[in-house]
Scaffold this active site. Structure first.
Site, PDB file in Angstrom:
ATOM      1  N   VAL A  40       0.344  -1.200   0.294  1.00 15.67           N
ATOM      2  CA  VAL A  40      -0.029   0.039  -0.239  1.00 15.67           C
ATOM      3  C   VAL A  40       0.903   0.901  -0.134  1.00 15.67           C
ATOM      4  O   VAL A  40       1.468   1.641   0.503  1.00 15.67           O
ATOM      5  CB  VAL A  40      -0.650  -0.101   1.208  1.00 15.67           C
ATOM      6  CG1 VAL A  40      -1.571   1.003   1.027  1.00 15.67           C
ATOM      7  CG2 VAL A  40      -1.854  -1.123   2.012  1.00 15.67           C
ATOM      8  N   ASP A  58     -11.363 -12.262   7.454  1.00 18.61           N
ATOM      9  CA  ASP A  58     -10.590 -11.721   7.352  1.00 18.61           C
ATOM     10  C   ASP A  58     -10.485 -11.094   8.200  1.00 18.61           C
ATOM     11  O   ASP A  58      -9.570 -10.093   8.148  1.00 18.61           O
ATOM     12  CB  ASP A  58      -9.337 -11.694   6.302  1.00 18.61           C
ATOM     13  CG  ASP A  58      -8.098 -11.981   6.776  1.00 18.61           C
ATOM     14  OD1 ASP A  58      -7.387 -12.370   7.792  1.00 18.61           O
ATOM     15  OD2 ASP A  58      -6.931 -11.442   5.960  1.00 18.61           O
TER      16      ASP A  58
END
Length: 455
Positions: A107, A216
């Site tokens: 990211v 998740d």
């Protein structure tokens, strides 16, 4: 006579010459007309060829666009970015712009089309990575909720997703106090975050035509904006649950699949049997709630907290950096967290019918507490209100702040009038899938604190 004969001969020759001149002139004019016609035909053919080429390019572009829509989903609710734009926004994915890296991708932070954004680039184009990419587009690209991370756009050819930038990082970073200069999360913020995360899960579980299970959920995938409002991200491992008959004969959403997720947050029953259900997310939520209360790592956390409750020493496991925990409300939050993290799916409570109402009540209790009022404005001067106190529509300090489906906070009366006349976001101009408004208790508490200081 001889002279007359010569004159006639000369006249005849002149007439033939004139006739020849006329014929030559006619031929020249005919040749010019033919040349002009050929030139015009060539020009027309050139124009037609150019138009045909342009049409072919448009058809090819439209075909490519339709193919991408078919590949990534027909409900197109996000922008397509050029890879060159992404590279320019992130300084060619430089290390200075990198803000995180995980198993699925890296990211970066950047400014894209005058917006500060977070750019996620998958590590590879392997089949399972591509599947997660499509899944994330399918989920975040077609649904909106104030506590789900907002997907702004994508660059499908490069496996790139562009999200809103969350200034305060992940909940995991804040609980572990990895961000220098940031104060610890106060207990009132943790109560609010618990409700926000649960409300987002309820929204996913009620998606149609099929419920969505995240699979998740963990603090690292819960992000915080500048106002500490939480949003769930990283839905690449989520899955759609078909409605199937349970052993009791009732129709419930469940699915048999290979276990995925993060150790300590994976539903033990799902890990053992491969059967994932909505209760799998409830287990992960229970672990997250225990971490919010204790600030500890998840490994062995549930048994440790359960023992502390049974031995009446709960105060020993609470995170002291969060301030003075309200004893009764904290105990109730811990008990609901332990209930959620039961080993068997059948023993866990219903998220919408039981867990969310309890968290809603605890949230309201925390908002009216004097200690909670200082959660956001401990260091804000009273003279000038912060910019995020202003409604984007009215340009005034909000009286009743609430979060719209586009993820932005507005004054309730202003956004209700807007929604009565529009179906698009006032900030992004993107279509709004619903008109549900959720109270922003964090901002309301902060505004009330600012007003009381100003008085």
């Amino acid at each position: 006579m001889e002279e007359k004969e010569k004159l006639r001969e000369i006249s005849s020759q002149e007439e033939e010459a004139r006739k020849l001149m006329r014929e030559l002139k006619q031929k020249r004019e005919a040749a010019e007309r033919e040349a002009r016609y050929v030139r015009e035909c060539a020009e027309r053919e050139a124009v037609q060829r150019r138009d045909a080429e342009n049409d072919a390019v448009r058809v090819a572009e439209e075909k490519q666009r339709l193919e991408q829509q078919l590949l990534l989903g027909s409900d197109w609710r996000y922008r397509l970015f050029e890879w060159e734009e992404v590279l320019a926004a992130t300084s060619s994915l430089s290390d200075e712009r990198r803000i995180g890296s995980g198993a699925n991708g890296t990211v970066y932070v950047g400014t894209l089309r005058h917006m500060k954004v977070a750019v996620k680039v998958l590590h590879s184009n392997e089949t399972h990575r591509t599947k997660q990419f499509k899944q994330e587009l399918e989920v975040l690209g077609t649904i909106r909720h104030p506590h789900l991370l907002l997907l702004l756009g994508a660059c499908p050819d490069q496996g790139c997703l562009v999200y809103e930038y969350m200034e305060k990082g992940s909940l995991d970073d804040r609980l572990q106090q990895r961000r220098q200069g940031e104060p610890p999360l106060r207990w009132s913020d943790r109560f609010r975050i618990a409700w926000e995360v649960a409300s987002a899960l309820v929204f996913l579980h009620n998606a149609r035509p099929k419920p969505i299970v995240h699979r998740d959920l963990k603090p690292a995938n819960i992000l915080l904006d500048r106002n500490l409002v939480s949003k769930i991200g990283d839905v690449g491992l989520s899955t759609l649950l078909p409605w199937s008959s349970s052993s009791g004969g009732a129709s419930v959403p469940w699915k048999k699949t290979a276990p995925v997720g993060t150790l300590c947050y994976i539903d033990p029953e799902y890990q053992r049997s491969g059967v994932v259900s909505l209760k799998s997310d409830v287990y992960a939520l229970g672990v997250v709630l225990l971490q919010l209360v204790t600030g500890r790592a998840p490994l062995g956390l549930s048994p440790a907290v359960e023992a502390a409750v049974e031995e009446d020493r709960l105060a020993e496991v609470l995170d002291p950096s969060a301030g003075r925990w309200p004893p009764e409300d904290t105990r109730e939050l811990v008990l609901i967290a332990l209930h959620c993290s039961k080993l068997k799916q059948a023993d866990r409570p219903d998220l919408q019918g039981h867990v969310l109402p309890v968290l809603q009540r605890l949230l309201k209790s925390s908002v009216v507490d004097d200690d909670a009022r200082n959660s956001l404005l401990r260091r804000v001067p009273s003279a000038t209100p912060p910019s995020h106190f202003f409604c984007p529509i009215l340009k005034e300090v909000m009286e009743d702040p609430c979060v719209a489906p586009d993820g932005y906070t507005y004054d309730r009366r202003a956004i209700e009038i807007w929604l009565s006349m529009n179906h698009k976001s006032p900030m992004t101009d993107a279509p709004l899938l619903s008109k549900t408004l959720i109270p922003n208790h964090a901002i309301l508490s902060a505004i009330n604190e600012w007003k009381s200081r100003d008085e």
